[in-house]
Motif scaffolding. Structure first.
Motif, PDB file in Angstrom:
ATOM      1  N   SER B 205      28.832  39.172  55.468  1.00 52.90           N
ATOM      2  CA  SER B 205      29.073  37.897  56.141  1.00 52.90           C
ATOM      3  C   SER B 205      28.872  36.698  55.215  1.00 52.90           C
ATOM      4  O   SER B 205      29.041  35.571  55.644  1.00 52.90           O
ATOM      5  N   ASP B 206      28.496  36.942  53.989  1.00 55.24           N
ATOM      6  CA  ASP B 206      28.233  35.798  53.116  1.00 55.24           C
ATOM      7  C   ASP B 206      29.309  35.672  52.041  1.00 55.24           C
ATOM      8  O   ASP B 206      29.264  36.352  51.023  1.00 55.24           O
ATOM      9  N   PRO B 207      30.281  34.806  52.263  1.00 63.10           N
ATOM     10  CA  PRO B 207      31.369  34.672  51.278  1.00 63.10           C
ATOM     11  C   PRO B 207      30.864  34.242  49.907  1.00 63.10           C
ATOM     12  O   PRO B 207      31.488  34.538  48.893  1.00 63.10           O
ATOM     13  N   LEU B 208      29.720  33.569  49.880  1.00 61.74           N
ATOM     14  CA  LEU B 208      29.225  33.076  48.596  1.00 61.74           C
ATOM     15  C   LEU B 208      28.923  34.206  47.624  1.00 61.74           C
ATOM     16  O   LEU B 208      29.015  34.038  46.410  1.00 61.74           O
ATOM     17  N   LEU B 209      28.561  35.363  48.182  1.00 57.78           N
ATOM     18  CA  LEU B 209      28.268  36.497  47.298  1.00 57.78           C
ATOM     19  C   LEU B 209      29.524  36.968  46.579  1.00 57.78           C
ATOM     20  O   LEU B 209      29.450  37.627  45.552  1.00 57.78           O
ATOM     21  N   TRP B 210      30.668  36.626  47.152  1.00 54.97           N
ATOM     22  CA  TRP B 210      31.937  37.139  46.622  1.00 54.97           C
ATOM     23  C   TRP B 210      32.751  36.050  45.951  1.00 54.97           C
ATOM     24  O   TRP B 210      33.934  36.216  45.694  1.00 54.97           O
ATOM     25  N   ARG B 211      32.123  34.953  45.666  1.00 56.53           N
ATOM     26  CA  ARG B 211      32.859  33.836  45.093  1.00 56.53           C
ATOM     27  C   ARG B 211      33.309  34.145  43.671  1.00 56.53           C
ATOM     28  O   ARG B 211      34.286  33.629  43.175  1.00 56.53           O
ATOM     29  N   SER B 212      32.548  34.983  43.029  1.00 54.61           N
ATOM     30  CA  SER B 212      32.873  35.350  41.669  1.00 54.61           C
ATOM     31  C   SER B 212      32.922  36.876  41.606  1.00 54.61           C
ATOM     32  O   SER B 212      31.926  37.529  41.859  1.00 54.61           O
ATOM     33  N   ILE B 213      34.087  37.421  41.328  1.00 53.18           N
ATOM     34  CA  ILE B 213      34.233  38.881  41.353  1.00 53.18           C
ATOM     35  C   ILE B 213      34.574  39.390  39.963  1.00 53.18           C
ATOM     36  O   ILE B 213      35.565  38.964  39.365  1.00 53.18           O
ATOM     37  N   HIS B 214      33.731  40.247  39.440  1.00 49.96           N
ATOM     38  CA  HIS B 214      33.978  40.846  38.132  1.00 49.96           C
ATOM     39  C   HIS B 214      34.130  42.348  38.305  1.00 49.96           C
ATOM     40  O   HIS B 214      33.227  43.005  38.798  1.00 49.96           O
ATOM     41  N   ILE B 215      35.271  42.830  37.900  1.00 48.40           N
ATOM     42  CA  ILE B 215      35.489  44.274  37.978  1.00 48.40           C
ATOM     43  C   ILE B 215      35.545  44.817  36.560  1.00 48.40           C
ATOM     44  O   ILE B 215      36.361  44.369  35.752  1.00 48.40           O
ATOM     45  N   TYR B 216      34.644  45.711  36.247  1.00 52.52           N
ATOM     46  CA  TYR B 216      34.681  46.358  34.941  1.00 52.52           C
ATOM     47  C   TYR B 216      34.341  47.824  35.157  1.00 52.52           C
ATOM     48  O   TYR B 216      34.214  48.274  36.304  1.00 52.52           O
ATOM     49  N   GLN B 217      34.180  48.553  34.088  1.00 52.32           N
ATOM     50  CA  GLN B 217      33.865  49.961  34.250  1.00 52.32           C
ATOM     51  C   GLN B 217      32.573  50.131  35.044  1.00 52.32           C
ATOM     52  O   GLN B 217      31.671  49.334  34.902  1.00 52.32           O
ATOM     53  N   PRO B 218      32.442  51.121  35.907  1.00 47.69           N
ATOM     54  CA  PRO B 218      33.404  52.178  36.174  1.00 47.69           C
ATOM     55  C   PRO B 218      34.404  51.861  37.281  1.00 47.69           C
ATOM     56  O   PRO B 218      35.224  52.711  37.606  1.00 47.69           O
ATOM     57  N   LEU B 219      34.334  50.669  37.864  1.00 47.33           N
ATOM     58  CA  LEU B 219      35.240  50.389  38.977  1.00 47.33           C
ATOM     59  C   LEU B 219      36.665  50.105  38.506  1.00 47.33           C
ATOM     60  O   LEU B 219      37.621  50.313  39.251  1.00 47.33           O
ATOM     61  N   SER B 220      36.798  49.648  37.267  1.00 46.36           N
ATOM     62  CA  SER B 220      38.092  49.122  36.856  1.00 46.36           C
ATOM     63  C   SER B 220      39.203  50.162  36.897  1.00 46.36           C
ATOM     64  O   SER B 220      40.327  49.855  37.252  1.00 46.36           O
TER      65      SER B 220
END
Lengths: 167, 431
Positions: B205-220
Motif C-alpha cells: 500500500s505504500d507507493p513510496l517504497l516503489w518510487r525507485s525500482i532497480h532490477i539487477y541479478q538475479p531478477l534481471s
C-alpha cells in the motif's frame, strides 16, 4: 540559550520509567524533539526537565552514547570517515534485535534523523536476501496468512523466487 | 461517535462507544447467532485517565494535536477493556470458554499509513469500508469476514506514518521493521511481503517504497514485460527512477507500457537489455517527451550496438543536455566489474559520448589509477573507450606499464586484481 564562554549547559531529560538523564547541550540538541522544545520555550529555565514519555532509560542511554560519539566526530572533522564507520559497526555489533527495535522507536520519537537512517539500514541489512521463514524466525513474526492467502501471495511474484538457494 | 460493525455471520453488532452524552462509558451491542446481547456502560474506568474532550477531538481526526502518550494510553485501556469485556461476556452468553478467546487479541496498531485494529485495517484516506480478515477465531466457525462501517471516521492522522504504537504481544512484526522497508530493494520487498499480513499490506500500500525500482541479478534474467508492468504499477504513477540492468526479456513494447503509465519518470537506466533497440528506446523517449511530461532527465543505455550520430544528437536534444554543463559536473566513470552500473546518481544526462581518442560513440571511461588521473594535459588523459584503452576488467585501471593476464573470456586482469581474486579464491572460473 547558551552563549559562548558560558559554562557547559546541561539538559535534563526524564524518561518514561522516571529516570533522570543529564546530557550535555550539544548532544541533547541532536534530538530534534528536545531542540524544538527549547525553541518553542525560549525562556525555559536552565534546570527545566524535558519529559520524554515515550522513551525508557535503556534505549535512551544507547542513543546518548551514539549521539555523543557522533557530535565528537563532527567536532574533530572526522564525519564520514572510517573512524565513524568503525564506531557504528562496533556499536551495532553488541545490540540484539530487541534492543535495535527499541532504539529505532526511540530514535524516531526523538527525531534523530542520522541515527534513524543508520538503524533502519542495519535492520534492512539483516532482512536482505533472507527467506521468508528466516525473517519470521529471526524477528519473531507469526505467519497469520490463511493457506489460500499465502498461496496467493506466493504465486503473485513466483518468478522472482525461482531457483533461490535456501539459507 | 459510534462504530458499527456489520457482519454476515454474526448478524450485526455495534459499538456505540464514546458517546458524547454518556461520558466515561461504552455501549456495545451484538446480535449474534445465539440471539442478541448488548453491553452498555461497560467500564467506567475507560477514559477516566484522559479527558473525554481530548478523546473526542482525537477521534474527530485531530490526533496530531495530541501528545502521543495520551493516545497510547487510551489505546491500551481500550484494548484491555474490550478484551476483558468480550472474554467475560462471551462466556456468559455462550458457555463456551474458547469461543471468544481470539478477541482478546484485538489490538490497535498504527502502521505505515494504516490504522490497524489487529485484524482490521483502515486505510487512512477512507473510512467507509473496512475489511475484517478472517484470522480471528470466532467460536468454532473460524473464518468469517464482513464489512465494518465507521461513522465519524476514527483516528485519522496523516502524520501517523511516522508514529508507531505497539501494544505488546508476540507474532506481530515490530514497528521498527516497517521503517526498514524503505531501505530494501525490489527482491527483498517481494520477499518480506510473504512474511505476514501486516507486512504484506504495508509493502503493497505504500507507493513510496516503489518510487525507485532497480532490477539487477538475479531478477534481471527472470523479469518479463508483464511482470515489470505489474511491478511498476505498485508505484501508482509515482515512479521516478527505473533501472533495468541486463534484463534480457524486456522488450521495447514492455518499456513503452511502463513509460505510458509512469509519466513522472526522471531517470531511466537500461544497460545491456538485449531486446531493447537503440531506435526503440529513442522512439519511446520521443513519445514520452511529447506527452507533456516533465520528461526523462537522465538516460543510461550502456553498450547499445551501433548508435548513429543522428540518433545520438536526437537523444541529447530530447534529454536537453547542455554540453558545457556536462563537462563541468562530470564525475569520473570507471570501467570494470567493481564499478559495474553504479546507481545512476551522477548528473550526466546521457552515458554515451564520443571517445576522445577515436571519436566513435560509446561508453568512455576514466582511469581509477592515481598516477593517470594526475596528468592534466588533455591529450595524455587516460580516458577513452574500451577499444582505445585496454583496462583491467575487474578494477578498471589501464594496463600500461602493468603486468596483466588474459582470462579464458579474453578479458584482461591486472596482476593486483589477480592476487586479490586468488586470495578470495574466486579466480577459478576465469581461466
Amino acid at each position: 540559550m547558551s552563549k559562548l564562554g558560558q559554562a557547559k549547559r546541561i539538559i535534563f531529560l526524564k524518561t518514561a520509567d522516571g529516570q533522570l538523564f543529564e546530557v550535555d547541550e550539544p548532544v541533547a540538541m541532536e534530538f530534534e524533539i528536545v531542540k524544538s522544545f527549547f525553541d518553542e520555550n525560549e525562556d525555559a529555565a536552565d534546570d527545566t526537565v524535558v519529559p520524554l514519555p515515550n522513551v525508557s532509560a535503556e534505549p535512551l542511554a544507547g542513543i546518548i552514547e551514539f549521539c555523543k560519539a557522533h557530535v565528537e566526530f563532527r567536532a574533530n572533522g572526522a564525519a564520514g570517515k572510517d573512524e565513524v564507520k568503525k564506531f557504528n559497526a562496533e556499536y551495532i555489533k553488541e545490540k540484539s534485535n530487541e534492543q535495535l527495535k527499541e532504539l529505532i522507536l526511540a530514535a524516531n520519537y526523538l527525531n534523530i534523523k542520522e541515527m534513524l537512517d543508520f538503524l533502519t539500514e542495519t535492520i534492512a541489512n539483516r532482512l536482505k536476501n533472507k527467506s521468508v521463514e528466516y525473517v519470521r524466525a529471526f524477528f519473531g513474526i507469526e505467519n497469520d496468512f490463511t493457506p489460500q492467502e499465502e498461496e496467493a501471495v506466493r504465486k503473485e511474484y513466483e518468478w522472482a523466487f525461482e531457483g533461490v538457494d535456501e539459507d | 461517535m459510534g462504530l458499527n460493525f456489520r457482519n454476515d455471520i454474526w448478524g450485526s453488532w455495534s459499538f456505540s462507544g464514546l458517546d458524547k452524552e454518556s461520558e466515561k462509558s461504552i455501549g456495545l451491542s451484538c446480535d449474534d447467532v445465539w440471539g442478541s446481547w448488548s453491553f452498555s456502560s461497560l467500564d467506567n474506568d475507560f477514559l477516566d485517565k484522559e479527558s473525554k474532550d481530548s478523546f473526542d477531538q482525537e477521534l474527530g481526526g485531530a490526533v496530531d494535536e495530541l501528545p502521543m502518550p495520551t493516545f497510547t494510553a487510551i489505546i491500551q485501556d481500550f484494548e484491555t477493556d474490550i478484551g476483558g469485556l468480550w472474554g467475560c461476556e462471551s462466556e456468559k452468553h455462550n458457555g463456551d470458554q474458547k469461543s471468544f478467546s481470539g478477541l482478546n487479541l484485538v489490538r490497535f496498531q498504527q502502521l505505515k499509513g494504516n490504522l490497524q485494529f489487529d485484524k482490521i485495517s483502515i486505510p487512512i484516506s477512507s473510512f467507509s469500508q473496512i475489511e475484517i480478515g478472517n484470522g480471528v477465531p470466532y467460536g468454532d466457525n473460524s473464518g468469517c469476514s464482513g464489512n465494518v462501517n465507521v461513522n465519524d471516521g476514527v483516528v485519522c492522522n496523516n502524520e501517523a506514518k511516522e508514529v508507531c504504537f505497539d501494544c505488546g504481544g508476540g507474532g506481530i512484526p515490530h514497528d521498527a521493521l516497517f521503517f526498514a522497508l524503505g531501505c530494501l530493494g525490489v527482491k527483498d520487498l517481494l520477499s518480506v511481503e510473504r512474511v505476514c499480513r501486516s507486512l504484506r499490506d504495508a509493502v503493497r500500500s505504500d507507493p513510496l517504497l516503489w518510487r525507485s525500482i532497480h532490477i539487477y541479478q538475479p531478477l534481471s534474467s527472470k523479469i518479463s514485460d508483464d511482470a515489470l508492468v505489474k511491478l511498476t504499477g505498485r508505484a501508482a504513477g509515482t515512479l521516478q527512477c527505473l533501472s533495468l540492468v541486463n534484463c534480457c526479456r524486456i522488450t521495447d513494447i514492455g518499456l513503452k507500457r511502463v513509460l505510458e503509465s509512469n509519466p513522472g519518470l526522471k531517470k531511466l537506466c537500461v544497460p545491456d537489455c538485449l531486446k531493447l533497440s537503440t531506435e526503440g528506446i529513442l522512439s519511446n523517449l520521443r513519445a514520452f517527451m511529447s506527452a507533456g511530461t516533465p520528461g526523462i532527465k537522465h538516460l543510461r543505455i550502456g553498450r547499445q550496438m551501433g548508435i548513429t550520430d543522428k540518433q545520438f544528437e536526437e537523444f541529447k536534444c530530447l534529454l536537453g543536455e547542455d554540453d558545457n554543463m556536462q563537462l563541468r559536473t562530470r564525475k569520473p566513470q570507471f570501467f570494470g566489474f567493481e564499478h559495474l552500473y553504479p546507481p545512476c546518481d551522477d548528473d550526466r544526462a546521457f552515458d554515451i559520448e564520443s571517445c576522445p581518442k577515436c571519436q566513435k560513440l560509446g561508453l568512455v571511461y576514466d582511469c581509477p589509477r592515481e598516477s593517470c588521473r594526475a596528468k592534466d594535459h588533455a591529450s595524455q588523459v587516460c580516458r577513452g573507450c574500451t577499444l582505445c584503452i585496454a583496462r583491467c576488467f575487474y578494477c578498471g585501471c589501464c594496463l600500461e606499464d602493468c603486468e596483466y593476464e588474459e582470462t579464458f573470456c579474453l578479458d584482461m586482469l591486472c596482476v593486483d586484481c589477480l592476487k586479490k581474486l586468488v586470495e578470495k579464491s574466486e579466480v577459478c572460473f576465469l581461466f
